[in-house]
Write a protein that holds these residues in place. Structure first.
Motif, PDB file in Angstrom:
ATOM      1  N   GLN A  69      52.060  35.469 -32.051  1.00 62.18           N
ATOM      2  CA  GLN A  69      51.984  34.351 -31.110  1.00 62.18           C
ATOM      3  C   GLN A  69      50.578  34.251 -30.505  1.00 62.18           C
ATOM      4  O   GLN A  69      49.993  33.173 -30.433  1.00 62.18           O
ATOM      5  CB  GLN A  69      53.037  34.552 -30.007  1.00 62.18           C
ATOM      6  N   ASP A  70      50.036  35.406 -30.123  1.00 60.39           N
ATOM      7  CA  ASP A  70      48.693  35.445 -29.530  1.00 60.39           C
ATOM      8  C   ASP A  70      47.662  34.919 -30.529  1.00 60.39           C
ATOM      9  O   ASP A  70      46.763  34.156 -30.163  1.00 60.39           O
ATOM     10  CB  ASP A  70      48.314  36.865 -29.116  1.00 60.39           C
ATOM     11  N   THR A  78      47.972  31.202 -30.815  1.00 59.43           N
ATOM     12  CA  THR A  78      47.425  30.541 -29.622  1.00 59.43           C
ATOM     13  C   THR A  78      45.904  30.494 -29.688  1.00 59.43           C
ATOM     14  O   THR A  78      45.280  29.484 -29.392  1.00 59.43           O
ATOM     15  CB  THR A  78      47.864  31.289 -28.340  1.00 59.43           C
ATOM     16  N   GLN A 118      44.778  27.970 -32.193  1.00 58.73           N
ATOM     17  CA  GLN A 118      44.944  26.623 -31.650  1.00 58.73           C
ATOM     18  C   GLN A 118      43.841  26.301 -30.643  1.00 58.73           C
ATOM     19  O   GLN A 118      43.295  25.204 -30.629  1.00 58.73           O
ATOM     20  CB  GLN A 118      46.315  26.536 -30.979  1.00 58.73           C
ATOM     21  N   ARG A 119      43.498  27.328 -29.830  1.00 57.51           N
ATOM     22  CA  ARG A 119      42.449  27.147 -28.840  1.00 57.51           C
ATOM     23  C   ARG A 119      41.118  26.831 -29.545  1.00 57.51           C
ATOM     24  O   ARG A 119      40.375  25.965 -29.118  1.00 57.51           O
ATOM     25  CB  ARG A 119      42.327  28.417 -27.992  1.00 57.51           C
TER      26      ARG A 119
END
Ligand code: ZN
Length: 248
Positions: free
Chosen positions: A44-45, A48, A51-52
């Motif tokens: 998940q990290d 993220t 995506q960032r």
């Protein structure tokens, strides 16, 4: 000692997110159990973070587009929507290669001169290169030569934003409006800045190379003819507008 090297054991609990067993290890001597972060959290990290990065890149592209001076009409110009016609194929392929390999072209400071009649597609190709270069997160600016010369004339020979420092500069249709002394000087000044900084420039013009000597400043012609600085691409296709008229 890292967590992986320590003896891990099943804690008997499961991850509330994915249901996988939670493993623990004990801090040596103190025997305090520490849960190992579940793989689903790590994944998940990573997602993220990815995506960032994507959002950051998109923002950078929007910023570069806003600074590109590109007329909105030309922002949709890509190689995929370019209409290939007889006489445009070689120019199209060369421009696409140039855009795809922009990091190497930039390294060498190599520019292009697209020569062709009005309506032959040279502006579309130059715009497509700018759009591609911006998608690669390089700064690129696009000026109609006449507009740039007017700016310089109104601002004590100052050059507009991005002319000197952008990774790529396109000067569109420079021949049509290049004949006064101050315009010749402005063009020479731009080329000097760009070439000294090893920053590539793309020029489009309807003046064929054999007329350059009689219509341009002698130093400018020297620069344009220098194969280590520019490659000349001729587009031999007739005007799209003419072709359309003929087929009507
Ligand atoms: Zn989990």
């Amino acid at each position: 000692m890292s967590a992986e090297k320590m003896e891990k054991y099943d804690s008997g609990r499961v991850c509330p997110h994915c249901g996988r067993p939670i493993y623990c290890y004990d801090i040596p001597f103190f025997e305090i159990p520490v849960a190992i972060t579940c793989q689903c959290i790590l994944d998940q990290d990573a997602a993220t973070e990815k995506q960032r990065e994507a959002v950051k890149k998109q923002r950078r592209i929007e910023e570069l587009t806003a600074k590109s001076q590109m007329p909105p009409r030309l922002r949709a110009c890509t190689f995929d929507v370019f209409q290939r016609r007889e006489g445009t194929e070689k120019a199209m392929d060369t421009c696409r290669t140039y855009a795809d390999r922009f990091p190497e072209m930039r390294e060498k400071g190599l520019g292009l001169i697209l020569v062709g009649n009005t309506g032959s597609g040279k502006t579309h190709l130059a715009a497509a290169i700018v759009n591609s270069v911006i998608q690669q997160c390089y700064s690129a600016v696009f000026y109609k030569a006449a507009k740039l010369f007017d700016f310089a004339a109104e601002n004590h020979a100052a050059l507009p934003d991005g002319c000197e420092r952008s990774s790529l500069l396109v000067l569109d249709d420079f021949g049509a409006s290049n004949d006064t002394e101050s315009r010749k000087a402005t063009l020479q000044k731009i080329l000097d800045y760009r070439i000294d900084g090893m920053r590539p420039t793309i020029l489009t013009t309807n003046i064929p190379p054999k007329e350059w000597a009689s219509r341009l400043d002698v130093r400018t012609v020297d620069r344009l003819m220098d194969k280590s600085l520019f490659r000349v691409i001729s587009i031999t296709a007739p005007s799209m507008r003419q072709e359309r008229r003929r087929s009507e």
